[in-house]
Design a protein around this motif. Structure first.
Motif, PDB file in Angstrom:
ATOM      1  N   ILE A  19       0.732  -1.522  -0.073  1.00  0.00           N
ATOM      2  CA  ILE A  19       0.022  -0.096  -0.137  1.00  0.00           C
ATOM      3  C   ILE A  19       0.776   1.229  -0.661  1.00  0.00           C
ATOM      4  O   ILE A  19       1.855   1.265   0.629  1.00  0.00           O
ATOM      5  N   LYS A  20       0.306   2.593  -1.013  1.00  0.00           N
ATOM      6  CA  LYS A  20       1.416   2.944  -0.710  1.00  0.00           C
ATOM      7  C   LYS A  20       1.424   4.693   0.129  1.00  0.00           C
ATOM      8  O   LYS A  20      -0.099   4.556   0.944  1.00  0.00           O
ATOM      9  N   ILE A  21       2.130   4.530   1.301  1.00  0.00           N
ATOM     10  CA  ILE A  21       1.831   5.738   2.267  1.00  0.00           C
ATOM     11  C   ILE A  21       2.947   6.643   2.190  1.00  0.00           C
ATOM     12  O   ILE A  21       3.644   6.501   0.895  1.00  0.00           O
ATOM     13  N   ASP A  22       2.120   7.628   2.871  1.00  0.00           N
ATOM     14  CA  ASP A  22       3.280   9.129   2.687  1.00  0.00           C
ATOM     15  C   ASP A  22       4.297   8.573   3.736  1.00  0.00           C
ATOM     16  O   ASP A  22       4.501   8.674   4.471  1.00  0.00           O
ATOM     17  N   LEU A  23       5.332   9.411   3.414  1.00  0.00           N
ATOM     18  CA  LEU A  23       6.966   9.480   4.297  1.00  0.00           C
ATOM     19  C   LEU A  23       7.443  10.982   4.053  1.00  0.00           C
ATOM     20  O   LEU A  23       6.774  12.086   3.782  1.00  0.00           O
ATOM     21  N   GLU A  52       9.376   4.833  13.417  1.00  0.00           N
ATOM     22  CA  GLU A  52       8.504   4.847  14.204  1.00  0.00           C
ATOM     23  C   GLU A  52       7.544   5.715  13.808  1.00  0.00           C
ATOM     24  O   GLU A  52       6.462   5.460  13.666  1.00  0.00           O
ATOM     25  N   VAL A  53       8.084   6.570  12.995  1.00  0.00           N
ATOM     26  CA  VAL A  53       7.112   7.039  12.474  1.00  0.00           C
ATOM     27  C   VAL A  53       6.204   6.689  10.934  1.00  0.00           C
ATOM     28  O   VAL A  53       4.840   6.654  10.583  1.00  0.00           O
ATOM     29  N   ILE A  54       6.885   5.702  10.200  1.00  0.00           N
ATOM     30  CA  ILE A  54       6.788   4.631   9.289  1.00  0.00           C
ATOM     31  C   ILE A  54       5.394   4.568   9.644  1.00  0.00           C
ATOM     32  O   ILE A  54       4.883   4.485   8.800  1.00  0.00           O
ATOM     33  N   LYS A  55       6.238   3.852  10.623  1.00  0.00           N
ATOM     34  CA  LYS A  55       5.419   2.724  11.387  1.00  0.00           C
ATOM     35  C   LYS A  55       3.850   3.112  11.638  1.00  0.00           C
ATOM     36  O   LYS A  55       3.078   2.444  11.079  1.00  0.00           O
ATOM     37  N   THR A  56       3.665   4.246  12.208  1.00  0.00           N
ATOM     38  CA  THR A  56       2.851   4.697  12.884  1.00  0.00           C
ATOM     39  C   THR A  56       2.228   4.720  11.402  1.00  0.00           C
ATOM     40  O   THR A  56       0.130   4.330  11.432  1.00  0.00           O
TER      41      THR A  56
END
Length: 367
Positions: A230-234, A245-249
């Protein structure tokens, strides 16, 4: 608030014909722009959606494409008779109705499947009709889908071209680099994103030399062992061990939103990283809001309109799109003509023009 769904139709889908079982079939072949539908008078002989719409009074033969193309009703009738009417034993008008009914049903069925696959309820959506053919079919599709609000943008028929011209210059760079969050490598990603950002910025500068640039980063992540990402904002800036941890959340939030749960205890892996650099878009200037009571627009010009699913003929009022101003309303049945498309408004529906020149088509009871 309703979430929009957009719908586009191709007027030139052709090869309307009767199959071996005596059923009307439409497409998937297209007559294309040349020779195009039979009614173009360019040598085409396929019974297309355009020919059927012309037969049913939904297109103006003298004012199609701003009058630059004169449509030949007789040619459309002959193509439909040859391909469908004679093999099945229907009149040309009945065959034209069958073509449109089949096309509308195919499109509405596709919309239902598209919504179900994503766990959405299509009746809660607002339809946005763009493309040359969409405004012609939108009202009928909305009836089939139970949608009670349609938005038709200005210049709907050339919406894609207009969007291309108005969109900011942008360029996306994508790189594959496998990484697990439990072994997150911030310095490696900092170097990777710096290289990607510079490459994208150099391309954007070719199209817009002096504009301020904006950058968006994305990752394509999944739980270890899964087959789809799935595409997530970084986040922007330099990455440190805390960034994991930010990416995991972010991933767990997006995953739960899509699948209604997360998977505790599984590590997260990212396969692909992307950077989108674009020139900063100028803010849109909004027109002043229209105050006071809306005015109902009338027209002395009318045209006979045939609905694909009804026997009775309708005397529809005809309007030119350029005569619409914010605050005006039109009650159906009506046909609204502009150079790049035609909008059909059914009986029991109405059009309202808002302050940014969008047409809102609703049932009379909907505000």
């Amino acid at each position: 608030m309703a979430v929009p769904i957009a719908w586009y139709t191709d007027l030139d889908i052709g090869d309307g014909h009767a199959d071996k079982l005596g059923r009307i079939r439409v497409g998937p072949q297209s007559a294309g722009a040349n020779p195009g539908p039979a009614c173009y008078g360019q040598g085409g002989n396929a019974a297309t959606i355009t020919d059927a719409n012309l037969m049913l009074g939904r297109l103006d033969p003298l004012n199609f494409a701003g009058g630059s193309i004169r449509l030949e009703t007789n040619a459309a009738s002959q193509a439909i008779e040859k391909s469908i009417s004679k093999p099945i034993g229907l009149s040309a008008n009945e065959a034209a109705k069958g073509i449109i009914e089949i096309v509308d049903e195919h499109m509405s069925a596709a919309a239902r499947v598209h919504a179900v696959e994503r766990g959405k309820e299509v009746t809660e959506r607002t339809m946005i009709a763009f493309g040359g053919g969409a405004p012609l079919h939108a009202a009928y599709l909305a009836e089939k889908l139970g949608i009670n609000r349609i938005i038709v943008p200005a210049n709907a028929g050339v919406g894609s071209a207009l969007g291309f011209l108005l969109a900011p210059v942008a360029y996306e760079v994508v790189r594959s680099r496998y990484m697990r969050l439990e072994t997150f490598e911030g310095p490696l990603l900092n170097s990777l994103f710096l290289e990607m950002s510079q490459e994208a910025a150099n391309i954007v500068r070719l199209g817009n030399t002096h504009a301020a640039l904006e950058e968006k980063r994305h990752g394509y992540a999944r739980y270890v062992g899964q087959g789809h990402e799935i595409k997530i904002d970084l986040p922007s800036g330099n990455y440190t061990p805390e960034t994991a941890e930010v990416i995991k959340t972010t991933f767990e939030y997006e995953y739960e939103k899509q699948y209604a749960r997360t998977v505790p205890g599984l590590d997260i892996e990212i396969l692909t990283w992307s950077v989108l650099v674009s020139s900063r878009q100028k803010p849109i200037k909004m027109l002043p809001k229209v105050c006071g009571i809306n005015t109902m627009l009338e027209s002395e010009r009318t045209r006979i309109l045939q609905a694909p699913d009804k026997e009775m003929l309708t005397n529809a009022k005809v309007f030119a799109r350029e005569s619409f101003k914010p605050g005006l309303q039109v009650a159906g049945p009506a046909i609204i003509i502009q150079d790049d498309s035609t909008l059909v408004v059914l009986s029991g529906q109405q059009i309202r023009v808002d302050e940014i020149d969008l047409l809102h088509l609703t049932e009379n009871s909907v505000t």
